[in-house]
Design a protein around this motif. Structure first.
Motif, PDB file in Angstrom:
ATOM      1  N   LYS A   1       0.766  -1.172  -0.013  1.00  0.00           N
ATOM      2  CA  LYS A   1      -0.005   0.028   0.179  1.00  0.00           C
ATOM      3  C   LYS A   1       0.861   1.259  -0.040  1.00  0.00           C
ATOM      4  O   LYS A   1       0.717   2.047  -0.645  1.00  0.00           O
ATOM      5  CB  LYS A   1      -1.153  -0.048   1.076  1.00  0.00           C
ATOM      6  CG  LYS A   1      -2.011   1.037   1.021  1.00  0.00           C
ATOM      7  CD  LYS A   1      -3.056   0.696   2.119  1.00  0.00           C
ATOM      8  CE  LYS A   1      -4.143   1.786   1.900  1.00  0.00           C
ATOM      9  NZ  LYS A   1      -5.357   1.507   2.801  1.00  0.00           N
ATOM     10  N   GLN A   2       2.094   1.117   0.607  1.00  0.00           N
ATOM     11  CA  GLN A   2       2.993   2.299   0.721  1.00  0.00           C
ATOM     12  C   GLN A   2       3.485   2.828  -0.614  1.00  0.00           C
ATOM     13  O   GLN A   2       3.528   3.748  -0.951  1.00  0.00           O
ATOM     14  CB  GLN A   2       4.022   2.363   1.657  1.00  0.00           C
ATOM     15  CG  GLN A   2       4.991   3.436   1.972  1.00  0.00           C
ATOM     16  CD  GLN A   2       6.008   3.046   2.964  1.00  0.00           C
ATOM     17  OE1 GLN A   2       6.310   2.110   3.473  1.00  0.00           O
ATOM     18  NE2 GLN A   2       6.637   4.241   3.485  1.00  0.00           N
TER      19      GLN A   2
ATOM     20  N   GLU B   1       2.240   1.750  -3.445  1.00  0.00           N
ATOM     21  CA  GLU B   1       1.039   2.390  -4.323  1.00  0.00           C
ATOM     22  C   GLU B   1       0.653   3.902  -4.107  1.00  0.00           C
ATOM     23  O   GLU B   1       0.289   4.721  -5.039  1.00  0.00           O
ATOM     24  CB  GLU B   1      -0.452   1.730  -4.005  1.00  0.00           C
ATOM     25  CG  GLU B   1      -0.233   0.169  -4.672  1.00  0.00           C
ATOM     26  CD  GLU B   1      -1.599  -0.703  -4.582  1.00  0.00           C
ATOM     27  OE1 GLU B   1      -2.579  -0.126  -3.800  1.00  0.00           O
ATOM     28  OE2 GLU B   1      -1.629  -1.691  -4.733  1.00  0.00           O
ATOM     29  N   THR B   2       0.528   4.282  -2.684  1.00  0.00           N
ATOM     30  CA  THR B   2       0.483   5.617  -2.506  1.00  0.00           C
ATOM     31  C   THR B   2       1.569   6.682  -2.810  1.00  0.00           C
ATOM     32  O   THR B   2       1.522   7.726  -3.524  1.00  0.00           O
ATOM     33  CB  THR B   2       0.315   5.862  -0.894  1.00  0.00           C
ATOM     34  OG1 THR B   2      -0.658   5.134  -0.395  1.00  0.00           O
ATOM     35  CG2 THR B   2       0.092   7.295  -0.474  1.00  0.00           C
TER      36      THR B   2
ATOM     37  N   LYS C   1       0.717   7.053  -6.679  1.00  0.00           N
ATOM     38  CA  LYS C   1      -0.189   7.959  -6.805  1.00  0.00           C
ATOM     39  C   LYS C   1       0.060   9.246  -6.732  1.00  0.00           C
ATOM     40  O   LYS C   1      -0.369  10.287  -7.546  1.00  0.00           O
ATOM     41  CB  LYS C   1      -1.244   7.562  -5.794  1.00  0.00           C
ATOM     42  CG  LYS C   1      -2.514   6.448  -6.533  1.00  0.00           C
ATOM     43  CD  LYS C   1      -3.351   7.093  -7.036  1.00  0.00           C
ATOM     44  CE  LYS C   1      -4.562   6.070  -7.674  1.00  0.00           C
ATOM     45  NZ  LYS C   1      -5.402   5.619  -6.560  1.00  0.00           N
TER      46      LYS C   1
ATOM     47  N   TYR D   1      -7.433  12.587  -5.780  1.00  0.00           N
ATOM     48  CA  TYR D   1      -5.943  12.699  -6.373  1.00  0.00           C
ATOM     49  C   TYR D   1      -6.141  13.534  -7.652  1.00  0.00           C
ATOM     50  O   TYR D   1      -5.397  14.427  -7.771  1.00  0.00           O
ATOM     51  CB  TYR D   1      -5.383  11.422  -6.664  1.00  0.00           C
ATOM     52  CG  TYR D   1      -4.841  10.582  -5.363  1.00  0.00           C
ATOM     53  CD1 TYR D   1      -3.450  10.986  -4.767  1.00  0.00           C
ATOM     54  CD2 TYR D   1      -5.521   9.504  -4.947  1.00  0.00           C
ATOM     55  CE1 TYR D   1      -3.100  10.493  -3.436  1.00  0.00           C
ATOM     56  CE2 TYR D   1      -4.830   8.865  -3.896  1.00  0.00           C
ATOM     57  CZ  TYR D   1      -3.800   9.339  -3.033  1.00  0.00           C
ATOM     58  OH  TYR D   1      -3.340   8.668  -2.028  1.00  0.00           O
TER      59      TYR D   1
END
Length: 200
Positions: free
Chosen positions: A3-4, A6-7, A10, A60
């Motif tokens: 998840k980190q 992916e963030t 993004k 975003y």
């Protein structure tokens, strides 16, 4: 991918789209002077705000438009005073576009090109229609009550802004409809856009 990561990706994509918003507004605009030293403009900055919402989601995408175009306003002596208004309106464009595209239509769950084309256009129209209505109205009250401009001047700017915003919206919808649907297959292959399969 965790998840980190992916963030971080993004955020990098948001920064890229913010830069596109900044460049398209700063260097590709046609500025229309208004009496009193103010101005409105024809530009395609909103198109990249909408593109961001279609590609990254409303939050975003909206941030990309809000950050990119607010920085553009801050860098321009004519627009610096309206930078706070710009931030709020561009964020709202992204949130509305993203809501229609991803929460109502779920375009990232479909490989149907006609379906995605239709809903990318409808989502773009929703976000930009909001702006066509909100920009001159919010601008009028902001100019008159926050910046203390005379009513006549605020009224004249609101009318000119309404026309320019409407033209910008039409151009942006056409541009986004073509651009998003043209690049989407390549972005899917590169896994920048990930098609989520529906749960049975």
């Amino acid at each position: 991918m965790n998840k980190q990561n992916e963030t971080l990706i993004k955020l990098a994509e948001t920064a890229l789209l913010a830069a596109l918003c900044f460049v398209s507004f700063t260097f590709l605009q046609i500025k229309i002077p208004v009496p009193g030293g103010d101005a409105t403009s024809l530009h395609i900055g909103n198109a990249f705000c909408v593109m961001g919402a279609l590609l990254l989601g409303g939050w975003y995408g909206g941030l990309a438009g809000a950050i990119g175009m607010t920085i553009a306003d801050i860098m321009d002596p004519v627009y610096i005073t309206v930078a706070p208004k710009t931030f709020v309106l561009k964020l709202c464009i992204g949130l509305i576009t993203g809501f229609v595209a991803h929460k109502i239509a779920h375009i990232n769950e479909s490989n149907d090109k006609k379906y995605v084309f239709k809903w990318s256009i409808l989502a773009s129209i929703a976000g930009l229609a909001f702006n066509v209505v909100a920009d001159p109205i919010v601008g009028y009250f902001y100019k008159q009550y926050i910046l203390g401009q005379p009513q006549q001047l605020a009224d004249a700017l609101a009318k000119m802004s309404a026309v320019a915003t409407f033209i910008n919206a039409i151009v942006s919808v056409i541009l986004v409809g073509f651009l998003y649907n043209a690049v989407r297959p390549a972005l899917i292959r590169m896994q920048i856009i990930k098609i989520k399969t529906k749960q049975a």
